[in-house]
Each structure stands twice: as structure tokens, then as C-alpha cells.
Write an enzyme that holds these catalytic residues in place. Structure first.
Site, PDB file in Angstrom:
ATOM      1  N   ASP A   8       2.990   3.361   4.706  1.00 25.16           N
ATOM      2  CA  ASP A   8       1.659   3.900   5.013  1.00 25.16           C
ATOM      3  C   ASP A   8       1.711   4.989   6.083  1.00 25.16           C
ATOM      4  O   ASP A   8       2.557   4.973   6.965  1.00 25.16           O
ATOM      5  CB  ASP A   8       0.747   2.746   5.478  1.00 25.16           C
ATOM      6  CG  ASP A   8      -0.724   3.124   5.402  1.00 25.16           C
ATOM      7  OD1 ASP A   8      -1.067   4.022   4.598  1.00 25.16           O
ATOM      8  OD2 ASP A   8      -1.533   2.538   6.140  1.00 25.16           O
ATOM      9  N   ASN A  22      -6.064   2.761  -4.535  1.00 24.24           N
ATOM     10  CA  ASN A  22      -5.757   4.184  -4.380  1.00 24.24           C
ATOM     11  C   ASN A  22      -6.296   5.041  -5.534  1.00 24.24           C
ATOM     12  O   ASN A  22      -6.344   6.266  -5.428  1.00 24.24           O
ATOM     13  CB  ASN A  22      -4.247   4.411  -4.235  1.00 24.24           C
ATOM     14  CG  ASN A  22      -3.679   3.881  -2.928  1.00 24.24           C
ATOM     15  OD1 ASN A  22      -2.511   3.508  -2.850  1.00 24.24           O
ATOM     16  ND2 ASN A  22      -4.499   3.830  -1.886  1.00 24.24           N
TER      17      ASN A  22
HETATM   18  C1  IPE Z   1      -1.436   0.747   1.434  1.00 29.71           C
HETATM   19  O1  IPE Z   1      -1.882   1.947   1.916  1.00 29.71           O
HETATM   20  C2  IPE Z   1      -1.007   0.903   0.013  1.00 29.71           C
HETATM   21  C3  IPE Z   1       0.173   1.728  -0.187  1.00 29.71           C
HETATM   22  C4  IPE Z   1       1.061   1.997   0.725  1.00 29.71           C
HETATM   23  C5  IPE Z   1       0.351   2.212  -1.519  1.00 29.71           C
HETATM   24  P1  IPE Z   1      -3.448   2.303   1.945  1.00 29.71           P
HETATM   25  O2  IPE Z   1      -3.589   3.446   2.870  1.00 29.71           O
HETATM   26  O3  IPE Z   1      -3.934   2.495   0.589  1.00 29.71           O
HETATM   27  O4  IPE Z   1      -4.013   0.955   2.544  1.00 29.71           O
HETATM   28  P2  IPE Z   1      -5.379   0.560   3.211  1.00 29.71           P
HETATM   29  O5  IPE Z   1      -6.403   0.653   2.142  1.00 29.71           O
HETATM   30  O6  IPE Z   1      -5.585   1.517   4.330  1.00 29.71           O
HETATM   31  O7  IPE Z   1      -5.155  -0.846   3.680  1.00 29.71           O
HETATM   32  C1  IPE Z   2       0.622   5.999   2.111  1.00 26.11           C
HETATM   33  O1  IPE Z   2       0.067   6.953   2.945  1.00 26.11           O
HETATM   34  C2  IPE Z   2       0.899   6.507   0.724  1.00 26.11           C
HETATM   35  C3  IPE Z   2      -0.046   6.049  -0.307  1.00 26.11           C
HETATM   36  C4  IPE Z   2      -0.998   5.179  -0.148  1.00 26.11           C
HETATM   37  C5  IPE Z   2       0.094   6.616  -1.618  1.00 26.11           C
HETATM   38  P1  IPE Z   2      -1.487   7.287   2.895  1.00 26.11           P
HETATM   39  O2  IPE Z   2      -1.713   8.295   1.822  1.00 26.11           O
HETATM   40  O3  IPE Z   2      -2.283   6.033   2.819  1.00 26.11           O
HETATM   41  O4  IPE Z   2      -1.699   7.998   4.291  1.00 26.11           O
HETATM   42  P2  IPE Z   2      -2.708   7.592   5.446  1.00 26.11           P
HETATM   43  O5  IPE Z   2      -2.544   6.115   5.652  1.00 26.11           O
HETATM   44  O6  IPE Z   2      -4.075   7.939   4.959  1.00 26.11           O
HETATM   45  O7  IPE Z   2      -2.270   8.386   6.614  1.00 26.11           O
HETATM   46 MG    MG Z   3      -2.987   4.652   4.226  1.00 29.90          MG
END
Ligand code: IPE
Ligand code: IPE
Ligand code: MG
Length: 315
Positions: free
Chosen positions: A34, A82
Site C-alpha cells: 500500500d 479497487n
Molecule cells: C489495500 O490497499 C489493497 C491493495 C494493496 C490492493 P487499499 O488502498 O485499496 O486499501 P484501503 O481501502 O485503504 O484499506
Molecule cells: C496500493 O497503493 C496499490 C493498489 C491498491 C493497487 P494505493 O494505490 O492504494 O496508494 P495509496 O494508498 O492511495 O497511496
Molecule cells: Mg491505498
């Protein structure tokens, strides 16, 4: 990084590796990668660039994990939640993930490690190109069993349980499964991936500062009381020392678990008089999977720090 900082980093990394080599490593590590977009924002870059850098980190983590002897690595690449992101971000992410699947197929490390790739999630929700790339990676590596890379894609933990329930219900309807035969093992085998069940998770890691599990592998992590390591760096900045620290957290936790187990066995056996060291060893080994060397070390450690314990044991 200055030369001095580089020197410090290098020495710290060497020290961590030395510490870790003395103890068993987790066999299954799961990672919630993340913080890609926050990383990009921090550096004034486009979001997509954060995902590209993040994918580079994933490649590094494969090297670090498999070089340490970890057998299974499960990475959370895209959750069902997502899908709510913008079409533009999703398209770029899906293209990037598809590109990485193809790279895996041609990378010589995949073949020298005999790495099997498995995808877990609602694959049918993915665009055709990505679905095809995922299938190619699974197909190319389907006969390998050296190490396993499991990619959670369009994955949701509760949905995984819903899908498994449906699969089992269908088998019952077709008389392929009987109600009384359903147990934990059968449930595990009906979860993703369809090509074989995922083992329980020993260590779960989350980067990016949030301390939540976000619907990731509820069945495989909870019952197993796996160790958890939450850390602040965004995924693209995750370094080898962060990974090594996570492994160390698992090892410390594991040692505590083994210590409590041995302690319980000693107490139990003490109801029947003096405790024979050999009995502690065989009970801890047989029923609770603590290796003999560890049991001996723990008994000595317990007896050294605890007079009552020392007097309970027949040496
Ligand atoms: C968690 O990241 C899921 C992945 C790493 C694919 P998110 O950024 O989607 O999680 P939340 O919704 O903030 O918990
Ligand atoms: C994790 O990083 C990757 C995916 C969930 C695909 P994020 O895209 O959630 O990035 P942040 O958490 O918004 O910085
Ligand atoms: Mg994230």
C-alpha cells in the site's frame, strides 16, 4: 544517501541477515502493498509513476523472499474495492500488471527457481487482456513447485468465502460432497486458487502506515494466528531492511509461541510428579510441532530464570 549512511545501512542489513539466518523463516508471507499514490504525491509525480515504482519493489521482494528460503509469497495487487477507482487509473494498473505477468514468463529467475504463479480472485471481472496474461503466467509455470507466487487480483476475502460456499453447495447438489464431510480442510480446498489451496499464512506485512487488513485472506490468516508487521514506508520505498525486520518480528513471535507451549507442557506434566525432560521434548514435538533443539533451549532458558521451574524438572 551519504557514504556514511550507506555504510550504516549496509552494516545494519548484514546484522539483520545474520540474526535471521539463525532461526526458521516463515514459509508463507502475505503482503498488502500500500501507498503507491501517496508516494507519487510526495514526490510531485503522476499517480501512475507510483504504481510503476511499486511494481519494481514487488520484483525486488520476490528476490529477497526466495533467496531467504520463503516458499510462498502472496501479494495483494488489486482488491474488489479497487474497482471503484477511476477508469483511467484502473486501465493503467491493469496494463502494468499484465505486462509484469508476461515479464515473469520470460524472466530466467522464474525458471531457475521453478516458480509457480497462481492468481486468486474473481478473475472473470478482469478485462480480457489481463485475464489472458494471468492465464499465460499460470500455464507457463503450472509444472513448477520450487516456490509459489500467489497474486491476489480482483480479490476480496469475504467474496472468497462466498465463492467457496457456492462451490461446496454445488458439489453437495451433485452428490460429489456430503454435508457431514465438510471440515476445515475441505473449506480450505474450496477457496482460491482453483488449482490447489493456499497454505495458512505465517506473516502478514502491510506498508503505507495503515494498520488494517482490508479484507485480505481472512481464512488463511486468522485461524493461524499469524504474525503481523505494519510499517510506515510507502510500498515504492520499502527496503530490504524493512523486509528483514518483518521476518524478525515473525521469528520473535514464533519463539514466544514455542516458549508458551513448552511452559504449558511442563505445567501439565508436573501434575504427575517430577517432569522428565524427554517427555517435554516428545510432547512438544509430537503435538505442537516444536523442534527438539528449540525445546531443549527453551527448557534451559526457563529453568535459568525461574527457580520453581528448575525444581519441577528432573534433569
Ligand atoms: C489495500 O490497499 C489493497 C491493495 C494493496 C490492493 P487499499 O488502498 O485499496 O486499501 P484501503 O481501502 O485503504 O484499506
Ligand atoms: C496500493 O497503493 C496499490 C493498489 C491498491 C493497487 P494505493 O494505490 O492504494 O496508494 P495509496 O494508498 O492511495 O497511496
Ligand atoms: Mg491505498
Amino acid at each position: 544517501m551519504s557514504i556514511f549512511e550507506k555504510f550504516l545501512y549496509g552494516s545494519y542489513e548484514t546484522l539483520l541477515v545474520k540474526e535471521i539466518k539463525d532461526h526458521p523463516v516463515p514459509s508463507h508471507v502475505a503482503i498488502i502493498m500500500d501507498g503507491n499514490r501517496r508516494f507519487a504525491e510526495k514526490h510531485g509525480l503522476m499517480r501512475y509513476y507510483g504504481h510503476v515504482k511499486g511494481a519494481d519493489t514487488t520484483e525486488n521482494v520476490l528476490d529477497w523472499s526466495f533467496d531467504l528460503g520463503i516458499k510462498q509469497l502472496t501479494v495483494y495487487a488489486f482488491s474488489t474495492e479497487n474497482f471503484e477507482r477511476t477508469d483511467d487509473e484502473k486501465k493503467k494498473l491493469f496494463d502494468l500488471i499484465g505486462f509484469k505477468f508476461d515479464k515473469i514468463c520470460s524472466d530466467e529467475r522464474t525458471h531457475s527457481r521453478r516458480m509457480r504463479v497462481r492468481v486468486l480472485g474473481q478473475i472473470n471481472l478482469l478485462p480480457p487482456d489481463l485475464k489472458a496474461a494471468a492465464k499465460r503466467a499460470e500455464e507457463t509455470t503450472k509444472n513448477y513447485n520450487g516456490v509459489y507466487l500467489n497474486v491476489a487480483l480482483a480479490y476480496g476475502g469475504r467474496q472468497e468465502l462466498v465463492d467457496a460456499t457456492r462451490k461446496m453447495a454445488a458439489k453437495i447438489r451433485n452428490a460429489k460432497l456430503s454435508l457431514k464431510d465438510i471440515n476445515e480442510d475441505v473449506i480450505s480446498r474450496n477457496l482460491y486458487p482453483s488449482s490447489g489451496s493456499l497454505p495458512y499464512v505465517d506473516l502478514i506485512v502491510r506498508t503505507g502506515g495503515d494498520e488494517r487488513i482490508s479484507n485480505f485472506l481472512p481464512w488463511q490468516t486468522n485461524g493461524n494466528e499469524c504474525a503481523a508487521y505494519f510499517c510506515a514506508p510507502f510500498w515504492p520505498e520499502f527496503r530490504r531492511i524493512d523486509f528483514l525486520r518483518a521476518i524478525r518480528t515473525y521469528q520473535t513471535r514464533e519463539h514466544e509461541r514455542q516458549k508458551n507451549t513448552v511452559l504449558r507442557v511442563v505445567k501439565l506434566l508436573s501434575y504427575y510428579g517430577k517432569v522428565e525432560v524427554e517427555d517435554v521434548i516428545s510432547m512438544s514435538r509430537e503435538y505442537l510441532d516444536v523442534p527438539k533443539g528449540e525445546v531443549v533451549k527453551i527448557i534451559n532458558e526457563l529453568a535459568r530464570h525461574n527457580v520453581v521451574m528448575h525444581s519441577m524438572i528432573k534433569w
